[in-house]
Design a protein around this motif. Structure first.
Motif, short mmCIF file in Angstrom:
data_model
loop_
_atom_site.label_atom_id
_atom_site.label_comp_id
_atom_site.label_asym_id
_atom_site.label_seq_id
_atom_site.Cartn_x
_atom_site.Cartn_y
_atom_site.Cartn_z
N TYR A 104 7.38 -2.29 3.93
CA TYR A 104 7.85 -2.00 2.57
C TYR A 104 7.61 -3.19 1.64
CZ TYR A 104 10.24 2.50 3.21
OH TYR A 104 10.51 3.83 3.41
N PRO A 135 4.45 5.87 3.93
CA PRO A 135 3.21 5.31 4.49
C PRO A 135 3.02 5.73 5.96
CG PRO A 135 4.40 3.63 3.26
CD PRO A 135 5.28 4.85 3.29
N ASN A 195 15.20 3.42 -0.18
CA ASN A 195 14.16 3.04 -1.15
C ASN A 195 14.09 4.04 -2.30
OD1 ASN A 195 11.78 1.36 -1.91
ND2 ASN A 195 10.71 3.31 -1.59
C1 LIG Z 1 9.75 2.80 -2.64
O1 LIG Z 1 10.14 3.27 -3.90
C2 LIG Z 1 9.24 2.95 -4.93
C3 LIG Z 1 9.89 3.34 -6.23
O2 LIG Z 1 10.36 4.67 -6.21
C4 LIG Z 1 7.93 3.66 -4.69
O3 LIG Z 1 7.03 3.38 -5.71
C5 LIG Z 1 7.38 3.19 -3.35
O4 LIG Z 1 6.20 3.90 -3.03
C6 LIG Z 1 8.40 3.36 -2.24
N1 LIG Z 1 7.93 2.67 -1.06
C7 LIG Z 1 7.62 3.29 0.06
C8 LIG Z 1 7.09 2.44 1.15
O5 LIG Z 1 7.80 4.48 0.23
#
Ligand SMILES: *[C@@H]1O[C@H](CO)[C@@H](O)[C@H](O)[C@H]1NC(C)=O
Length: 324
Positions: free
Chosen positions: A303, A237, A261
């Protein structure tokens, strides 16, 4: 007492001394044989002190983040170009208005050329110019990267080649993980109340040292897969990058969140020496940990959860362990 008994006594003392000396010598002898034997165990058993060498095709790219410190950059390039398995050295140059001077460039190039002559392959050098002085630039995806493995390092951090090789081995067997030498931890400060997210405290080196627990390794000295450059710059993001730009801090925490993540797992801390050759950096400034704590909590909000995963694992070279 008669003369004779004196003589016997003396003889007995002499015998006693003699016995002790024999015992001592025998002890030394046994010890020496044990040492010799221990040294031979491997060959008697058919074990080899094999130095595991990576296929020379397997290499990594050193990504050096520098800022207005040509002397450190020279030292750094000179050092890393001579480490085995280095494919290329890429310098993140964040002031395109002031490109590196010709003299600096030629010094860097001659180090790399000297290293190439001693190596099995040509080591490439590229200075990647960036318009802005922005902490996010260190994670900009790079053209013509030839390797998946990237060693991201600040210009004032020197990791000995042997230690670097160990970390590259570790990373090679866990290519989705971040693998590094500078561990940090997020500590739970307060539990969730109602629908709020928990608050965390940034744990510096002493807390990691005391507890043996960490959840991040800092990108000033870490291996990661090239795919994370693209994820960081193009898929994470934008508000996280904006926050890093504004605060001029925490790009390393942002990268740790991103990888955690993506993988759902912790990074890997590798045992090893490293040397900081510059003057003390930002981390010694007052209020540093307050800023880091603020970043941590801001990213948790962005997040919507805490992706970091704690770990107690530390990887080391088994050959350097004496007992088991
Ligand atoms: C974190 O991981 C999830 C699953 O892979 C994904 O959908 C999501 O966009 C990620 N979050 C960020 C903030 O990058």
């Amino acid at each position: 007492m008669t003369k004779g008994s004196h003589g016997r006594l003396r003889n007995r003392n002499v015998m006693w001394l003699f016995n002790n000396r024999i015992r001592f010598l025998m002890g030394v002898g046994v010890l020496i044989s044990l040492f010799v034997l221990a040294g031979k165990v491997s060959s008697i058993m058919g074990w080899h002190h094999h130095i595991y060498k990576l296929d020379s095709q397997e290499r990594f790219t050193v990504l050096i983040n520098t800022w207005r410190r040509p002397d450190l950059l020279k030292k750094s390039v000179q050092h890393y170009s001579f480490c085995p398995n280095v494919d290329a050295i890429r310098v993140v140059w964040s002031e395109s208005k002031e490109p590196p001077s010709d003299t600096l460039f030629s010094v860097l190039l001659s180090s790399v050329k000297a290293a190439s002559r001693k190596s099995t392959h040509n080591i490439k050098l590229k200075i990647d110019m960036h318009d802005e002085d922005n902490l996010n630039t260190r994670f900009k995806p790079l053209d013509d990267l030839a390797t998946n493995g990237i060693f991201s390092v600040d210009d004032d951090v020197v990791v000995p080649c042997e230690t670097l090789g160990l970390a590259f081995n570790v990373w090679s067997s866990a290519q989705d993980s971040m693998v590094g030498f500078v561990p940090r931890m997020h500590w739970l400060q307060s539990e969730t109340q109602d629908r709020e997210l928990p608050r965390y405290l940034y744990g510096g080196w002493w807390s990691v040292w005391w507890t043996g627990t960490y959840s991040m390794v800092l990108s000033k000295c870490a291996f990661f897969h090239r795919k994370y450059l693209d994820l960081y710059s193009n898929h994470m993001p934008g508000q996280i990058r904006d926050y890093v730009t504004q605060e001029r801090n925490c790009e390393d925490i942002a990268m740790s969140f991103l990888v955690a993540n993506a993988t759902g797992g912790p990074p890997i801390w590798v045992k090893g020496k490293l040397f900081e050759i510059g003057t003390t950096g930002i981390s010694s400034l007052k209020g540093h940990s307050k800023h880091r704590t603020a970043c941590l909590n801001m990213f948790v909000d962005m997040y919507g959860h805490m992706p970091l995963v704690p770990s107690n694992v530390k990887a080391m070279d088994a050959r350097s362990m004496w007992f088991w």
